[in-house]
Design a protein around this motif. Structure first.
Motif, mmCIF file in Angstrom:
data_model
loop_
_atom_site.group_PDB
_atom_site.id
_atom_site.type_symbol
_atom_site.label_atom_id
_atom_site.label_comp_id
_atom_site.label_asym_id
_atom_site.label_seq_id
_atom_site.Cartn_x
_atom_site.Cartn_y
_atom_site.Cartn_z
ATOM 1 N N ASN A 93 0.817 -1.225 0.000
ATOM 2 C CA ASN A 93 0.000 0.000 0.000
ATOM 3 C C ASN A 93 0.847 1.270 0.000
ATOM 4 O OD1 ASN A 93 -2.668 -1.172 0.204
ATOM 5 N ND2 ASN A 93 -2.003 -1.896 2.209
ATOM 6 N N LEU A 94 1.774 1.326 0.948
ATOM 7 C CA LEU A 94 2.583 2.541 1.070
ATOM 8 C C LEU A 94 3.533 2.693 -0.118
ATOM 9 C CD1 LEU A 94 3.465 4.944 2.795
ATOM 10 C CD2 LEU A 94 5.164 3.450 3.838
ATOM 11 N N GLY A 95 4.196 1.601 -0.478
ATOM 12 C CA GLY A 95 5.136 1.638 -1.601
ATOM 13 C C GLY A 95 4.449 2.133 -2.864
ATOM 14 N N PHE A 115 11.203 -3.460 -5.782
ATOM 15 C CA PHE A 115 11.365 -4.867 -5.417
ATOM 16 C C PHE A 115 10.316 -5.284 -4.402
ATOM 17 C CE2 PHE A 115 15.459 -3.325 -6.770
ATOM 18 C CZ PHE A 115 15.956 -4.362 -7.558
ATOM 19 N N ASP A 116 9.956 -6.568 -4.470
ATOM 20 C CA ASP A 116 9.069 -7.123 -3.454
ATOM 21 C C ASP A 116 9.430 -8.599 -3.265
ATOM 22 O OD1 ASP A 116 6.190 -5.947 -2.215
ATOM 23 O OD2 ASP A 116 6.432 -8.144 -2.141
ATOM 24 N N ALA A 117 9.096 -9.113 -2.075
ATOM 25 C CA ALA A 117 9.425 -10.513 -1.783
ATOM 26 C C ALA A 117 8.265 -11.452 -2.100
ATOM 27 C CB ALA A 117 9.796 -10.631 -0.304
ATOM 28 N N CYS A 152 9.794 0.204 2.386
ATOM 29 C CA CYS A 152 8.355 0.211 2.692
ATOM 30 C C CYS A 152 7.906 -1.202 3.034
ATOM 31 C CB CYS A 152 7.555 0.728 1.501
ATOM 32 S SG CYS A 152 7.997 2.366 0.985
ATOM 33 N N ILE A 153 8.653 -1.851 3.875
ATOM 34 C CA ILE A 153 8.340 -3.243 4.234
ATOM 35 C C ILE A 153 8.016 -3.310 5.727
ATOM 36 C CG2 ILE A 153 9.780 -4.185 2.382
ATOM 37 C CD1 ILE A 153 11.972 -4.699 4.404
ATOM 38 N N PRO A 154 7.396 -4.411 6.161
ATOM 39 C CA PRO A 154 7.089 -4.522 7.601
ATOM 40 C C PRO A 154 8.366 -4.522 8.434
ATOM 41 C CG PRO A 154 5.933 -6.199 6.315
ATOM 42 C CD PRO A 154 6.889 -5.538 5.391
ATOM 43 N N SER A 191 14.215 8.303 9.008
ATOM 44 C CA SER A 191 12.975 7.557 9.201
ATOM 45 C C SER A 191 11.781 8.495 9.173
ATOM 46 C CB SER A 191 13.002 6.809 10.535
ATOM 47 O OG SER A 191 13.944 5.766 10.478
ATOM 48 N N VAL A 192 10.701 7.998 8.608
ATOM 49 C CA VAL A 192 9.457 8.775 8.558
ATOM 50 C C VAL A 192 8.418 7.973 9.306
ATOM 51 C CG1 VAL A 192 7.674 9.736 7.054
ATOM 52 C CG2 VAL A 192 10.030 9.584 6.247
ATOM 53 N N ASN A 193 7.699 8.645 10.192
ATOM 54 C CA ASN A 193 6.661 7.921 10.908
ATOM 55 C C ASN A 193 5.408 8.779 11.033
ATOM 56 O OD1 ASN A 193 5.062 6.609 12.897
ATOM 57 N ND2 ASN A 193 6.867 5.357 13.341
ATOM 58 N N LEU A 194 4.435 8.454 10.203
ATOM 59 C CA LEU A 194 3.201 9.245 10.193
ATOM 60 C C LEU A 194 2.450 9.087 11.507
ATOM 61 C CD1 LEU A 194 1.903 8.529 6.568
ATOM 62 C CD2 LEU A 194 3.256 10.452 7.379
ATOM 63 N N THR A 195 2.589 7.922 12.122
ATOM 64 C CA THR A 195 1.872 7.697 13.383
ATOM 65 C C THR A 195 2.394 8.638 14.468
ATOM 66 O OG1 THR A 195 1.766 5.401 12.709
ATOM 67 C CG2 THR A 195 1.058 5.886 14.942
HETATM 68 P P1 NAI Z 1 1.793 -3.870 2.843
HETATM 69 O O1 NAI Z 1 1.640 -5.188 3.531
HETATM 70 O O2 NAI Z 1 0.688 -3.367 1.978
HETATM 71 O O3 NAI Z 1 3.139 -3.893 1.953
HETATM 72 C C1 NAI Z 1 4.348 -4.407 2.376
HETATM 73 C C2 NAI Z 1 5.019 -5.048 1.154
HETATM 74 O O4 NAI Z 1 6.340 -5.407 1.518
HETATM 75 C C3 NAI Z 1 4.307 -6.322 0.698
HETATM 76 O O5 NAI Z 1 4.045 -6.244 -0.693
HETATM 77 C C4 NAI Z 1 5.290 -7.419 1.043
HETATM 78 O O6 NAI Z 1 5.260 -8.498 0.115
HETATM 79 C C5 NAI Z 1 6.620 -6.691 0.954
HETATM 80 N N1 NAI Z 1 7.695 -7.276 1.754
HETATM 81 C C6 NAI Z 1 7.632 -7.820 2.990
HETATM 82 N N2 NAI Z 1 8.856 -8.204 3.387
HETATM 83 C C7 NAI Z 1 9.713 -7.919 2.388
HETATM 84 C C8 NAI Z 1 11.106 -8.092 2.205
HETATM 85 N N3 NAI Z 1 11.867 -8.632 3.170
HETATM 86 N N4 NAI Z 1 11.663 -7.686 1.053
HETATM 87 C C9 NAI Z 1 10.896 -7.123 0.078
HETATM 88 N N5 NAI Z 1 9.562 -6.953 0.192
HETATM 89 C C10 NAI Z 1 8.981 -7.326 1.335
HETATM 90 O O7 NAI Z 1 2.130 -2.852 3.984
HETATM 91 P P2 NAI Z 1 2.051 -1.250 3.930
HETATM 92 O O8 NAI Z 1 0.756 -0.809 4.462
HETATM 93 O O9 NAI Z 1 2.475 -0.776 2.591
HETATM 94 O O10 NAI Z 1 3.160 -0.865 4.995
HETATM 95 C C11 NAI Z 1 4.524 -1.143 4.717
HETATM 96 C C12 NAI Z 1 5.400 -0.719 5.873
HETATM 97 O O11 NAI Z 1 5.324 0.672 6.030
HETATM 98 C C13 NAI Z 1 4.997 -1.301 7.220
HETATM 99 O O12 NAI Z 1 6.168 -1.496 7.975
HETATM 100 C C14 NAI Z 1 4.175 -0.227 7.847
HETATM 101 O O13 NAI Z 1 4.209 -0.294 9.255
HETATM 102 C C15 NAI Z 1 4.919 0.966 7.347
HETATM 103 N N6 NAI Z 1 4.127 2.188 7.287
HETATM 104 C C16 NAI Z 1 4.760 3.281 7.744
HETATM 105 C C17 NAI Z 1 4.178 4.488 7.680
HETATM 106 C C18 NAI Z 1 4.976 5.630 8.176
HETATM 107 O O14 NAI Z 1 4.490 6.709 8.347
HETATM 108 N N7 NAI Z 1 6.237 5.432 8.428
HETATM 109 C C19 NAI Z 1 2.840 4.685 7.155
HETATM 110 C C20 NAI Z 1 2.255 3.474 6.641
HETATM 111 C C21 NAI Z 1 2.900 2.267 6.724
#
Ligand code: NAI
Length: 212
Positions: A93-95, A115-117, A152-154, A191-195
């Motif tokens: 989503n974020l990426g 890239f994605d895994a 943009c990964i967990p 680092s960016v943290n919207l929360t």
């Molecule tokens: P999402 O689940 O929609 O996307 C994450 C993507 O990363 C998935 O497509 C997944 O397959 C991929 N992925 C997971 N591990 C990977 C790896 N080791 N290598 C490559 N790709 C990998 O999650 P979303 O909502 O996009 O959030 C992504 C991250 O951004 C999370 O850590 C979330 O907490 C963080 N986030 C941070 C925000 C901020 O303000 N800093 C705001 C929104 C999300």
């Protein structure tokens, strides 16, 4: 290196100056006093003079600031006259939201590959980008001299990915994963943290309500 002693507080204000100056340029305003700049940016005129004096004092008494020259100089100070080779990791989503925003590219941060895994994501297209297999990140980074990685990964796995990137020479990480990455001292993590920003809003609203 020049400007080594500039405080982080000043550095954090520069992007805001840069943005307001770009708006002025777009409106064909070429000259501005610190007082007028203060009215639009919200910093005091003396703060503005102090901040900009750090970089050699662009203003002239009685004239104010030349908007174009100041915009250009602040861009240089921020390193925006350089082009950075960038990759994005994690096309969720974020990426995808970041990929859909053209502003980064316009500012010189061209994302070269994504890239994605997740095998289900690999090969899909977002905008002009075909999502590549994250197993190939290191090879891509080495072949393309990548400067910056956007993470943009967990948080689970983020440190491991950062280690890999650093191992092949990435020197800057724009980190959105909610984790404090550990990197060698020559690597910059922003680092960016919207929360956290949202929690700050919550605090300020609570404080205002308490005052009423
Ligand atoms: P999402 O689940 O929609 O996307 C994450 C993507 O990363 C998935 O497509 C997944 O397959 C991929 N992925 C997971 N591990 C990977 C790896 N080791 N290598 C490559 N790709 C990998 O999650 P979303 O909502 O996009 O959030 C992504 C991250 O951004 C999370 O850590 C979330 O907490 C963080 N986030 C941070 C925000 C901020 O303000 N800093 C705001 C929104 C999300």
């Amino acid at each position: 290196m020049a400007n080594k002693n500039i405080s982080m507080a000043v550095i954090r204000r520069l992007p805001k100056y840069y943005r307001y100056l770009a708006d002025l340029l777009a409106r064909d305003i070429n000259r501005i006093s610190s007082k007028e700049l203060s009215e639009i940016i919200g910093f005091t005129a003396s703060q503005i003079r102090q901040d900009l004096n750090n970089f050699g004092g662009f203003g002239q008494q009685g004239y104010g600031y030349n908007v174009e020259a100041l915009h250009k100089e602040i861009g240089k100070i921020l390193g925006l006259d350089k082009k950075y080779k960038t990759v994005l990791i994690g096309a969720g989503n974020l990426g995808q939201a970041l990929l859909n925003y053209a502003g980064f590219r316009n500012a010189g941060f061209d994302i070269g590959a994504v890239f994605d895994a997740n095998p289900k994501m690999i090969g899909l297209k977002i905008r002009d980008y075909e999502i590549l297999d994250s197993d190939d990140i290191e090879k891509y980074v080495l072949e393309n001299n990548v400067d910056i990685a956007i993470l943009c990964i967990p948080k689970n796995g983020a440190q491991e990915v950062a280690d890999k990137l650093v191992g092949v020479g990435v020197k800057g990480i724009w980190n959105f994963a909610p984790i404090d990455l550990e990197v060698p001292s020559d690597v910059i993590v922003e680092s960016v943290n919207l929360t956290e920003s949202l929690f700050t809003l919550s605090y300020l609203m609570k404080e205002r309500d308490d005052e009423e």
